[in-house]
Design a protein around this motif. Structure first.
Motif, mmCIF file in Angstrom:
data_model
loop_
_atom_site.group_PDB
_atom_site.id
_atom_site.type_symbol
_atom_site.label_atom_id
_atom_site.label_comp_id
_atom_site.label_asym_id
_atom_site.label_seq_id
_atom_site.Cartn_x
_atom_site.Cartn_y
_atom_site.Cartn_z
ATOM 1 N N LYS A 137 -11.458 11.137 11.635
ATOM 2 C CA LYS A 137 -12.014 11.578 10.352
ATOM 3 C C LYS A 137 -13.309 10.842 10.044
ATOM 4 C CE LYS A 137 -7.524 12.784 8.316
ATOM 5 N NZ LYS A 137 -6.509 12.429 7.294
ATOM 6 N N GLN A 138 -13.294 9.509 10.238
ATOM 7 C CA GLN A 138 -14.491 8.723 9.948
ATOM 8 C C GLN A 138 -15.646 9.111 10.865
ATOM 9 O OE1 GLN A 138 -13.759 4.413 9.663
ATOM 10 N NE2 GLN A 138 -11.628 4.880 9.208
ATOM 11 N N LYS A 139 -15.328 9.401 12.127
ATOM 12 C CA LYS A 139 -16.377 9.788 13.070
ATOM 13 C C LYS A 139 -17.044 11.083 12.618
ATOM 14 C CE LYS A 139 -17.254 10.842 17.924
ATOM 15 N NZ LYS A 139 -16.692 11.040 19.273
ATOM 16 N N GLU A 140 -16.215 12.025 12.171
ATOM 17 C CA GLU A 140 -16.762 13.296 11.682
ATOM 18 C C GLU A 140 -17.621 13.071 10.440
ATOM 19 O OE1 GLU A 140 -17.753 17.090 11.850
ATOM 20 O OE2 GLU A 140 -16.488 16.109 13.341
ATOM 21 N N GLU A 141 -17.156 12.183 9.547
ATOM 22 C CA GLU A 141 -17.932 11.881 8.336
ATOM 23 C C GLU A 141 -19.253 11.206 8.692
ATOM 24 O OE1 GLU A 141 -15.259 9.481 6.127
ATOM 25 O OE2 GLU A 141 -13.943 11.158 5.544
ATOM 26 N N ARG A 142 -19.208 10.256 9.637
ATOM 27 C CA ARG A 142 -20.440 9.571 10.046
ATOM 28 C C ARG A 142 -21.430 10.550 10.661
ATOM 29 N NH1 ARG A 142 -19.313 3.658 12.814
ATOM 30 N NH2 ARG A 142 -18.041 2.760 11.157
ATOM 31 N N ARG A 143 -20.910 11.465 11.464
ATOM 32 C CA ARG A 143 -21.811 12.433 12.097
ATOM 33 C C ARG A 143 -22.431 13.345 11.048
ATOM 34 N NH1 ARG A 143 -23.494 13.968 16.852
ATOM 35 N NH2 ARG A 143 -24.113 16.139 17.170
ATOM 36 N N ALA A 144 -21.641 13.739 10.033
ATOM 37 C CA ALA A 144 -22.176 14.572 8.956
ATOM 38 C C ALA A 144 -23.277 13.822 8.202
ATOM 39 C CB ALA A 144 -21.053 14.987 8.010
ATOM 40 N N GLN A 145 -23.048 12.513 7.952
ATOM 41 C CA GLN A 145 -24.068 11.704 7.269
ATOM 42 C C GLN A 145 -25.319 11.570 8.123
ATOM 43 O OE1 GLN A 145 -21.993 8.059 6.505
ATOM 44 N NE2 GLN A 145 -20.719 8.914 4.873
ATOM 45 N N LEU A 146 -25.120 11.364 9.422
ATOM 46 C CA LEU A 146 -26.253 11.237 10.326
ATOM 47 C C LEU A 146 -27.071 12.527 10.368
ATOM 48 C CD1 LEU A 146 -27.672 9.460 12.506
ATOM 49 C CD2 LEU A 146 -26.164 10.519 14.194
ATOM 50 N N MET A 147 -26.366 13.668 10.430
ATOM 51 C CA MET A 147 -27.068 14.952 10.459
ATOM 52 C C MET A 147 -27.828 15.196 9.166
ATOM 53 S SD MET A 147 -26.665 16.163 13.414
ATOM 54 C CE MET A 147 -27.432 17.756 13.086
ATOM 55 N N SER A 148 -27.242 14.778 8.029
ATOM 56 C CA SER A 148 -27.922 14.926 6.738
ATOM 57 C C SER A 148 -29.175 14.054 6.693
ATOM 58 C CB SER A 148 -26.968 14.544 5.607
ATOM 59 O OG SER A 148 -27.620 14.607 4.364
ATOM 60 N N ALA A 149 -29.038 12.788 7.149
ATOM 61 C CA ALA A 149 -30.198 11.893 7.181
ATOM 62 C C ALA A 149 -31.268 12.411 8.147
ATOM 63 C CB ALA A 149 -29.760 10.488 7.590
ATOM 64 N N TYR A 150 -30.820 12.958 9.283
ATOM 65 C CA TYR A 150 -31.759 13.518 10.271
ATOM 66 C C TYR A 150 -32.535 14.691 9.679
ATOM 67 C CZ TYR A 150 -33.312 15.943 14.504
ATOM 68 O OH TYR A 150 -34.066 16.577 15.454
ATOM 69 N N LYS A 151 -31.833 15.572 8.955
ATOM 70 C CA LYS A 151 -32.485 16.732 8.337
ATOM 71 C C LYS A 151 -33.488 16.279 7.283
ATOM 72 C CE LYS A 151 -31.482 21.029 5.857
ATOM 73 N NZ LYS A 151 -32.480 20.759 4.805
ATOM 74 N N ASN A 152 -33.094 15.308 6.444
ATOM 75 C CA ASN A 152 -34.018 14.810 5.414
ATOM 76 C C ASN A 152 -35.257 14.184 6.046
ATOM 77 O OD1 ASN A 152 -32.281 15.596 3.386
ATOM 78 N ND2 ASN A 152 -31.284 13.590 3.232
ATOM 79 N N GLN A 153 -35.048 13.433 7.144
ATOM 80 C CA GLN A 153 -36.191 12.822 7.804
ATOM 81 C C GLN A 153 -37.104 13.881 8.425
ATOM 82 O OE1 GLN A 153 -36.114 10.505 11.675
ATOM 83 N NE2 GLN A 153 -36.233 8.782 10.232
ATOM 84 N N ARG A 154 -36.503 14.921 9.034
ATOM 85 C CA ARG A 154 -37.309 15.989 9.615
ATOM 86 C C ARG A 154 -38.144 16.688 8.540
ATOM 87 N NH1 ARG A 154 -39.188 15.335 13.796
ATOM 88 N NH2 ARG A 154 -39.974 17.479 13.572
ATOM 89 N N ASP A 155 -37.542 16.898 7.366
ATOM 90 C CA ASP A 155 -38.290 17.509 6.264
ATOM 91 C C ASP A 155 -39.463 16.626 5.853
ATOM 92 O OD1 ASP A 155 -36.546 19.612 6.268
ATOM 93 O OD2 ASP A 155 -35.337 18.881 4.587
ATOM 94 N N GLN A 156 -39.203 15.293 5.784
ATOM 95 C CA GLN A 156 -40.262 14.350 5.410
ATOM 96 C C GLN A 156 -41.383 14.348 6.444
ATOM 97 O OE1 GLN A 156 -38.986 10.281 5.382
ATOM 98 N NE2 GLN A 156 -40.898 9.491 4.514
ATOM 99 N N ILE A 157 -41.002 14.325 7.743
ATOM 100 C CA ILE A 157 -41.998 14.319 8.820
ATOM 101 C C ILE A 157 -42.840 15.593 8.793
ATOM 102 C CG2 ILE A 157 -42.260 14.414 11.335
ATOM 103 C CD1 ILE A 157 -39.849 12.484 11.485
ATOM 104 N N GLU A 158 -42.173 16.743 8.630
ATOM 105 C CA GLU A 158 -42.886 18.023 8.586
ATOM 106 C C GLU A 158 -43.843 18.079 7.406
ATOM 107 O OE1 GLU A 158 -39.956 21.066 8.605
ATOM 108 O OE2 GLU A 158 -39.239 20.572 10.633
#
Length: 646
Positions: free
Chosen positions: A249-270
């Motif tokens: 469960k924690q691994k899935e939650e961490r991956r969801a957080q990582l994907m959210s942070a990755y998306k936010n960073q991609r938006d910032q970079i773009e």
């Protein structure tokens, strides 16, 4: 107690892991998990001192003791089983004789003399050590552990070299458990254990007074023994607090957080790149453009490694059989004077998924071989139903494979309608990837060929599968694929397995082989245990077929009747409001405490000094205790309020 700092290890040119920072505390209860080939066993060998790090350092506390159990390869000889286990106490037992000699010296010398004082000090030390190790109960300690691991009293007197490799590993495990080292390192300790001895080992480890780190492909075993999970993934160690289920469960939650942070960073970079590209040519915007360029260069890019693809393989459905698949009447089996089964009768219906359980040597494998037709009964009758096509998977199934055949060609030959891409995905799940699929089967180890034989059975099954230890040599991922595939299988399955999670997830009935008879229990392994521990009596097929037998529906569907409870006393509005306010406060405090725990865990992973690591570990332990107390209070408050609202 033991600390890895910036640890890294290579296997040839391949980097297994790097930058591992891990402080193992005296209360460590950790499961080490990860895909095949990630370096779990290698890391355990590093902790044991069997192998050395290529990068980083490992430090141990003075005076700590280590005990390491490899997966296999240990061979003992020259002593009886009991004496071999008792040998770990040789040093302590020698103290008993020394204590007698010192008593004589004390009688010879004058009290207060140097010789008397020296003898008295040594005598005091020896008696303290003897007392701490319960020297007068050593035989009892050895007998308890040997009994728990499945050795009969007759076995205690046999020479160790008389036992097979699996039983040799049990002896080695017994010696480690008796030694009680500060840190116990176990690599697949359940590999050679049946269900009863696994249950005993679970209880032993739950009550073990020191630390342990273990590798296991038994999901249930991990769930009930460990409180922390370390995953080797993407060449790094990732730490999770909780058992295997919580880790997922924690691994899935961490991956969801990582994907959210990755998306936010991609938006910032773009956004920054868009501004730079838009105004790069305008002199009036040069300063802002340079500022954005510097900001872009400072961003530490988040990487999202590829996750292992989840394989969902559907077994091709076989032709339907008749309603009754196998009917067994008055079956007897003996080898010479040794009786294995006596007057066994039962029937198996289409769609049954039956777990065959019982102690090692009870006759499970003998029964499954007779049902497959490979071995005949001494007397009695085994009838196959209409259109029944049985397929048998043995523990040594690899022996029937063609050693000259290449893996992909061999499996493609019996699965003509299955695309090669899907076949390669299935083989990858059973730990055959890349060029492995082009190897000749003869170059594979016995365990590898058994894994392949299981994959091969799945692509072209009969309508009655008889499986003897199908989960042996499979990792957790392969077991999940196998479990999922058999659940969707429309045929009939009878299987022997020592994997509790696999049995619970698959069985619809349990056949227990005990005292040369077969006892039948409806439901999965949990239901079977409940009935064994005081639920309704077991129902044999002989009783079931008797004209006097009347089935009791409570046996199948009803839980034990709860005693009547007194009505809940309603609280006054003021007390009710206090409960609600306290619940709200607890729910407010818990996320903050969880954030502090996560921050401390991250700090602990960045080594600065031994003193600082110890300070953080102490603080972390207190926060975890506070969190556990809050969880208990939250459950109690929630229950009280729920009762008030009913």
């Amino acid at each position: 107690m033991l600390q890895l700092s910036g640890a890294g290890k290579r296997f040839g040119q391949k980097l297994l892991y790097e930058d591992v920072n891990w402080l193992i505390t005296p209360d460590e209860r950790t499961g080490l998990v990860g895909g095949n080939g990630t370096g779990k066993s290698t890391l355990l060998k590093v902790l044991a001192g069997v192998e050395q790090l290529d990068l980083g350092t490992m430090t141990r506390a003075r005076g700590m003791t280590l005990g390491y159990l490899p997966q296999d390869g240990l061979a003992l000889k020259g002593r009886s089983v009991f004496d071999e286990c008792l040998s770990i106490f040789d040093e302590i037992r020698s103290m008993e004789q020394e204590a007698e000699d010192l008593s004589a010296k004390l009688a010879e010398h004058e009290p207060g003399s140097p010789a008397y004082e020296a003898a008295a000090d040594r005598y005091s030390y020896i008696t303290d050590v003897m007392h701490a190790n319960d020297i007068y109960t050593l035989d009892y300690q050895v007998g308890t552990v040997l009994g728990g691991l499945g050795f009969s009293k007759e076995d205690w007197l046999r020479q160790t070299e008389e036992f097979s490799g699996g039983w040799q590993m049990r002896i080695a495990l017994a010696k480690l458990l008796l030694q009680k080292p500060s840190l116990l390192l176990l690599d697949e300790p359940t590999n050679h254990l049946d269900l009863e001895t696994r249950n005993w080992l679970e209880d032993y480890l739950r009550n073990y007074e020191n630390a342990f780190v273990l590798i296991s492909h038994d999901r249930y075993f991990l769930d009930v023994t460990v409180g922390k999970t370390v995953e080797l993934w993407n060449k790094r160690a990732h730490f999770y607090f909780g058992n295997y289920e919580k880790y997922l469960k924690q691994k899935e939650e961490r991956r969801a957080q990582l994907m959210s942070a990755y998306k936010n960073q991609r938006d910032q970079i773009e956004h920054l790149e868009s501004f730079i590209n838009r105004f790069r040519a305008q002199a009036t915007k040069a300063k802002q453009v340079q500022s954005r360029i510097k900001e872009l260069e400072k961003i530490e890019r988040i990487e999202v490694p590829e996750d292992e693809a989840t394989i969902h393989f559907t077994i091709p459905q076989p032709p339907a059989s008749g309603r009754t698949v196998i009917d067994v009447q008055h079956l007897y089996k003996s080898y010479g004077e040794k009786k294995i089964l006596e007057d066994v009768s039962f029937s198996i219906d289409r769609g049954d998924r039956i777990a065959l359980v019982g102690a090692n040597g009870a006759g499970k494998s003998t029964l499954i071989r007779m049902l497959s037709g490979l071995e005949g009964p001494t007397s009695g009758e085994i009838k196959l139903g209409h259109n029944v096509l049985a397929d048998y998977f043995a523990q040594d199934q690899y022996k029937v494979l063609d050693p000259k055949a290449k893996m992909l060609d061999d499996i493609s030959g019996i699965a003509l309608k299955v695309p090669q891409v899907e076949l390669r995905s299935l083989l990858g799940c059973f730990m055959f990837s890349g060029d492995d699929v082009f190897k000749e089967l003869g170059v594979l180890s016995g365990g590898e060929r058994n894994r392949y034989a299981m994959a091969k059975m799945l692509v072209s099954p009969a309508n009655m599968l008889l499986l003897d230890e199908p989960t042996n040599h499979l990792d957790l991922r392969a077991k999940d694929v196998l479990l999922d595939a058999i659940r969707k299988f429309t045929g009939t399955v009878l299987f022997v397995s020592h994997d509790r999670y696999f049995i619970d997830g698959l069985a619809t009935r349990v056949f227990e082989v005990e005292d040369r008879r077969v006892h039948i229990y409806p439901g999965n392994y949990e239901d079977y245990l409940w009935r064994k521990q005081g639920g309704p009596e077991k129902v044999t097929e002989e009783i079931r077929s008797s004209p006097a037998y009347v089935p009791d529906p409570v046996v199948v569907v009803a839980a034990p009747v709860k005693a009547a409870v007194s009505p809940i006393k309603k609280l006054n509005p003021i007390k009710l409001k206090q409960l609600e306010d306290r619940l709200a406060a607890v729910e407010h405090d818990m996320p903050k405490l969880e954030g502090d725990i996560a921050a401390a865990e991250e700090q602990l992973g960045n080594y600065s000094s031994a003193d600082e690591s110890q300070r953080i570990a102490t603080s972390l332990e207190k926060m975890r205790a506070d969190h556990a107390a809050l969880m208990i209070e939250w459950e109690e408050l929630s229950t009280q309020l729920e009762e008030q609202n009913t």
